[in-house]
Design a protein around this motif. Structure first.
Motif, PDB file in Angstrom:
ATOM      1  N   ASN A   1       0.814  -1.214   0.000  1.00 29.66           N
ATOM      2  CA  ASN A   1       0.000   0.000   0.000  1.00 29.66           C
ATOM      3  C   ASN A   1       0.853   1.272   0.000  1.00 29.66           C
ATOM      4  O   ASN A   1       0.319   2.369  -0.085  1.00 29.66           O
ATOM      5  N   ALA A   2       2.148   1.085   0.117  1.00 30.30           N
ATOM      6  CA  ALA A   2       3.051   2.244   0.167  1.00 30.30           C
ATOM      7  C   ALA A   2       3.427   2.681  -1.248  1.00 30.30           C
ATOM      8  O   ALA A   2       3.095   2.024  -2.242  1.00 30.30           O
ATOM      9  N   ASN A   3       4.139   3.798  -1.344  1.00 33.21           N
ATOM     10  CA  ASN A   3       4.624   4.290  -2.628  1.00 33.21           C
ATOM     11  C   ASN A   3       5.735   3.378  -3.144  1.00 33.21           C
ATOM     12  O   ASN A   3       6.162   2.441  -2.472  1.00 33.21           O
ATOM     13  N   TYR A   4       6.219   3.656  -4.342  1.00 32.43           N
ATOM     14  CA  TYR A   4       7.340   2.920  -4.934  1.00 32.43           C
ATOM     15  C   TYR A   4       8.482   2.827  -3.923  1.00 32.43           C
ATOM     16  O   TYR A   4       8.837   3.810  -3.271  1.00 32.43           O
ATOM     17  N   TYR A   5       9.083   1.657  -3.820  1.00 31.56           N
ATOM     18  CA  TYR A   5      10.062   1.400  -2.758  1.00 31.56           C
ATOM     19  C   TYR A   5      11.320   2.268  -2.855  1.00 31.56           C
ATOM     20  O   TYR A   5      12.065   2.411  -1.884  1.00 31.56           O
ATOM     21  N   GLY A   6      11.552   2.855  -4.026  1.00 25.67           N
ATOM     22  CA  GLY A   6      12.731   3.705  -4.184  1.00 25.67           C
ATOM     23  C   GLY A   6      12.522   5.155  -3.780  1.00 25.67           C
ATOM     24  O   GLY A   6      13.464   5.953  -3.823  1.00 25.67           O
ATOM     25  N   GLU A   7      11.307   5.506  -3.370  1.00 26.96           N
ATOM     26  CA  GLU A   7      11.036   6.868  -2.887  1.00 26.96           C
ATOM     27  C   GLU A   7      11.343   6.924  -1.400  1.00 26.96           C
ATOM     28  O   GLU A   7      10.641   6.326  -0.590  1.00 26.96           O
ATOM     29  N   LEU A   8      12.374   7.659  -1.025  1.00 31.54           N
ATOM     30  CA  LEU A   8      12.787   7.712   0.373  1.00 31.54           C
ATOM     31  C   LEU A   8      12.674   9.125   0.934  1.00 31.54           C
ATOM     32  O   LEU A   8      12.941  10.109   0.246  1.00 31.54           O
ATOM     33  N   ASP A   9      12.279   9.201   2.194  1.00 29.93           N
ATOM     34  CA  ASP A   9      12.380  10.459   2.932  1.00 29.93           C
ATOM     35  C   ASP A   9      13.859  10.654   3.239  1.00 29.93           C
ATOM     36  O   ASP A   9      14.521   9.755   3.779  1.00 29.93           O
ATOM     37  N   TYR A  10      14.382  11.822   2.910  1.00 28.98           N
ATOM     38  CA  TYR A  10      15.825  12.048   2.938  1.00 28.98           C
ATOM     39  C   TYR A  10      16.143  13.264   3.802  1.00 28.98           C
ATOM     40  O   TYR A  10      15.570  14.341   3.619  1.00 28.98           O
ATOM     41  N   LEU A  11      17.061  13.080   4.749  1.00 30.16           N
ATOM     42  CA  LEU A  11      17.426  14.151   5.674  1.00 30.16           C
ATOM     43  C   LEU A  11      18.924  14.418   5.588  1.00 30.16           C
ATOM     44  O   LEU A  11      19.729  13.493   5.654  1.00 30.16           O
ATOM     45  N   VAL A  12      19.293  15.685   5.430  1.00 27.16           N
ATOM     46  CA  VAL A  12      20.692  16.103   5.406  1.00 27.16           C
ATOM     47  C   VAL A  12      20.958  16.994   6.602  1.00 27.16           C
ATOM     48  O   VAL A  12      20.193  17.933   6.872  1.00 27.16           O
ATOM     49  N   SER A  13      22.038  16.720   7.339  1.00 24.88           N
ATOM     50  CA  SER A  13      22.377  17.530   8.496  1.00 24.88           C
ATOM     51  C   SER A  13      23.878  17.831   8.524  1.00 24.88           C
ATOM     52  O   SER A  13      24.686  17.059   8.005  1.00 24.88           O
ATOM     53  N   TYR A  14      24.198  18.963   9.133  1.00 23.79           N
ATOM     54  CA  TYR A  14      25.595  19.400   9.212  1.00 23.79           C
ATOM     55  C   TYR A  14      25.740  20.372  10.374  1.00 23.79           C
ATOM     56  O   TYR A  14      25.005  21.356  10.460  1.00 23.79           O
ATOM     57  N   LYS A  15      26.655  20.087  11.255  1.00 26.69           N
ATOM     58  CA  LYS A  15      26.944  20.943  12.414  1.00 26.69           C
ATOM     59  C   LYS A  15      25.684  21.306  13.192  1.00 26.69           C
ATOM     60  O   LYS A  15      25.465  22.466  13.554  1.00 26.69           O
ATOM     61  N   GLY A  16      24.836  20.309  13.408  1.00 22.66           N
ATOM     62  CA  GLY A  16      23.650  20.515  14.230  1.00 22.66           C
ATOM     63  C   GLY A  16      22.453  21.105  13.515  1.00 22.66           C
ATOM     64  O   GLY A  16      21.389  21.265  14.111  1.00 22.66           O
ATOM     65  N   GLU A  17      22.618  21.433  12.236  1.00 29.42           N
ATOM     66  CA  GLU A  17      21.506  21.966  11.448  1.00 29.42           C
ATOM     67  C   GLU A  17      21.010  20.908  10.468  1.00 29.42           C
ATOM     68  O   GLU A  17      21.788  20.098   9.976  1.00 29.42           O
ATOM     69  N   SER A  18      19.722  20.953  10.165  1.00 28.89           N
ATOM     70  CA  SER A  18      19.150  20.012   9.201  1.00 28.89           C
ATOM     71  C   SER A  18      18.308  20.751   8.179  1.00 28.89           C
ATOM     72  O   SER A  18      17.660  21.752   8.490  1.00 28.89           O
ATOM     73  N   GLU A  19      18.340  20.257   6.935  1.00 29.79           N
ATOM     74  CA  GLU A  19      17.424  20.754   5.910  1.00 29.79           C
ATOM     75  C   GLU A  19      16.042  20.160   6.171  1.00 29.79           C
ATOM     76  O   GLU A  19      15.923  19.082   6.769  1.00 29.79           O
ATOM     77  N   PRO A  20      14.979  20.818   5.729  1.00 35.83           N
ATOM     78  CA  PRO A  20      13.652  20.189   5.799  1.00 35.83           C
ATOM     79  C   PRO A  20      13.664  18.855   5.068  1.00 35.83           C
ATOM     80  O   PRO A  20      14.381  18.683   4.076  1.00 35.83           O
ATOM     81  N   LEU A  21      12.907  17.897   5.555  1.00 42.93           N
ATOM     82  CA  LEU A  21      12.838  16.567   4.961  1.00 42.93           C
ATOM     83  C   LEU A  21      12.428  16.664   3.495  1.00 42.93           C
ATOM     84  O   LEU A  21      11.496  17.381   3.144  1.00 42.93           O
TER      85      LEU A  21
END
Length: 231
Positions: A173-193
């Motif tokens: 029931n989920a989306n295509y298995y290659g679609e991932l929620d992706y998080l980038v972080s650096y020095k305590g900061e993160s981009e929006p998911l």
């Protein structure tokens, strides 16, 4: 956009390298992305990237150029290269490293024509979702000169869904298995998911055919990754 990736690249370029970028997805733990790798020379590139460098022809567009390593190598080989990225920091670093033509612009806003378009370092990620692949492929097609090509790499991440017995677990029931929620972080900061797309080769072939493009497998890498040529 906080441009955390750009900040990290600028820190490294300016000699302020104290830690690396970290990435994580909804199906994997935090992983370290060493900043020196993003400044690699040709000898340090993975085999798929070296293959793509050798296949480049004519005027080249490097999409999501990062620190500009691919574009710089091709420029040194005499190619006319344009590098684009949505990260202001990445473009600043690329220019400072010597790329003559580097611009802050999203792929869908690009309008010039090219003979080779590079989408490397899991270049399919920029498509975000499987439903958007035809949109991006159609736009890429519009940017190609007659006889032009798109060189794209990705990974079939179905192996990440294997259980201990070797079976595959998927939520149908989920989306295509290659679609991932992706998080980038650096020095305590993160981009929006964000959503990042890993696409298996057969699915890419089907998507290409749907918009009148051909797709051939150029080379497989060491860990479920591959390089494709779309034309």
């Amino acid at each position: 956009m906080r441009d955390i990736f750009g900040k990290a690249l600028l820190d490294y370029y300016n000699g302020n390298y104290t830690e690396d970028v970290y990435t994580a997805t909804n199906i994997s733990d935090e992983d370290e992305l060493p900043l020196p790798f993003l400044f690699r020379n040709y000898e340090e590139m993975p085999i798929l990237e070296k293959k793509a460098m050798g296949m480049a022809k004519g005027r080249v567009l490097d999409v999501g150029c990062g620190a500009g390593s691919h574009g710089l190598y091709l420029q040194e080989q005499g190619f006319d290269v344009k590098a684009i990225d949505v990260s202001k920091g990445a473009i600043e670093v690329s220019r400072k490293r010597g790329l003559k033509n580097a611009e802050v612009i999203a792929l869908l806003d690009e309008t010039e024509k090219f003979d080779t378009i590079l989408l490397l370092m899991n270049g399919s990620g920029i498509f975000q979702e499987l439903s958007k692949v035809p949109l991006y492929l159609n736009h890429l097609k519009s940017l190609l000169n007659p006889g032009g090509q798109i060189l794209l790499d990705s990974t079939d991440i179905i192996y990440m869904y294997e259980d201990e017995d070797g079976g595959i677990w998927q939520d149908l029931n989920a989306n295509y298995y290659g679609e991932l929620d992706y998080l980038v972080s650096y020095k305590g900061e993160s981009e929006p998911l964000t959503t990042w797309l890993y696409i298996d080769f057969e699915t890419l072939v089907t998507a290409c055919k749907s918009v009148g493009l051909e797709c051939e497998l150029v080379m497989e890498g060491e860990h479920y990754d591959y390089l494709a040529r779309v034309y």
